[in-house]
Write an enzyme that holds these catalytic residues in place. Sequence first.
Site, PDB file in Angstrom:
ATOM      1  CG  HIS A   1     -49.271  48.856  -1.290  1.00 26.88           C
ATOM      2  ND1 HIS A   1     -48.731  47.613  -1.026  1.00 26.88           N
ATOM      3  CD2 HIS A   1     -50.603  48.652  -1.419  1.00 26.88           C
ATOM      4  CE1 HIS A   1     -49.706  46.713  -0.977  1.00 26.88           C
ATOM      5  NE2 HIS A   1     -50.853  47.334  -1.221  1.00 26.88           N
TER       6      HIS A   1
ATOM      7  CG  HIS B   1     -42.932  42.854   3.959  1.00 20.74           C
ATOM      8  ND1 HIS B   1     -44.022  43.631   3.645  1.00 20.74           N
ATOM      9  CD2 HIS B   1     -43.025  42.610   5.281  1.00 20.74           C
ATOM     10  CE1 HIS B   1     -44.769  43.818   4.716  1.00 20.74           C
ATOM     11  NE2 HIS B   1     -44.164  43.230   5.727  1.00 20.74           N
TER      12      HIS B   1
ATOM     13  CD  GLU C   1     -45.202  47.229  -3.264  1.00 19.62           C
ATOM     14  OE1 GLU C   1     -44.025  46.842  -3.320  1.00 19.62           O
ATOM     15  OE2 GLU C   1     -45.790  47.469  -2.200  1.00 19.62           O
TER      16      GLU C   1
ATOM     17  NE  ARG D   1     -52.477  48.156   2.338  1.00 20.22           N
ATOM     18  CZ  ARG D   1     -51.145  48.173   2.353  1.00 20.22           C
ATOM     19  NH1 ARG D   1     -50.510  49.334   2.315  1.00 20.22           N
ATOM     20  NH2 ARG D   1     -50.453  47.042   2.419  1.00 20.22           N
TER      21      ARG D   1
END
Length: 247
Positions: free
Chosen positions: A43, A200, A72, A45
Site C-alpha cells: 500500500h 484489516h 492498494e 502512499r
Amino acid sequence: MTLLSVNVNKIAVLRNSRGGKDPDIRTAVETCIEAGCGGITVHPRPDLRHVRPDDVRTIAGMLRGRVEFNIEGNPFAGPRGDYPGLIALAREVRPTQMTLVPDGDGQITSDHGFDLEHDIVKLRPLVDELLALGCRVSLFVDAGATAFDSVAAIGVQRIEIYTGPYAEAFADGRAEPALAACLETARRAQHAGLAVNAGHDLSQANLGTFKAAIPGLAEVSIGHALIGEALYDGLSMTVRNYLQILR
C-alpha cells in the site's frame, strides 16, 4: 482455499524508521512466498511513509509468474515528488489486482470504505484504465455497503470488506453483529456477481471465525497482525499458521 496475501508494509515502516536497507523487504517477500502465501500486498502512499515506489517496482519483478501482486491505494492520489501516482504505478508494473481505497494522508491506516453511490462516477474512468492494463479491480467497502449492481456495472470484479470493526468487536467479545453485517455484505456482493476479499486487523485469533462465516471468501490481505506475530514465532512459521487456519 481462500488466498492469503501478505501485506509487507510494516517491513518497510521498520526499515524507514532507521534508514538504510534493513530489514530487507525483498527477503521478507521471498520468505512469505517460500512459506506458501498466494500473494503479496503493498500500500504505497504519497508521503512515502510505508512501501515506496521503488519497492513496488522491485517486488513486481520478483513476483511475476509466481504469486499474485495486489497494490492498494487511493486512485485519486496524483504525483507528488518521488510518488508517481497510484494509476501511474499500475501502468508501470501491471499488478494482478488493484484494490482501490479512499484513504488520505491524515489517516494512520485505512479506516473506511468508499461511498459507492457517490464515488461510482469518479471511479468509472479509473476502473476502465486499470482493466485495460489487465488488472483485476477491487473496491474497499464498509460492512453494510450496498449499490453492488452499480459497482459491477463499471467493471469492478471484487470488493474488499473493511474488517476493522469486526476485529474490534471480536476482541471485545461481541463479534456476532459485526460478523452478521460482513456476511450480509458478502452475500449482496456475490449476488451482484462480485467476488469477496477481506482485510484489516485480521489476526490468527479472529480469522478462523471470520472465514467460517463467509462462504466463498476469495482472499484475505493481512499485514499488521501477521508481522507483529512474526516477531515472536518467525515470519515463515506465522505465514504457515495463517494458511493452516484458512484450510
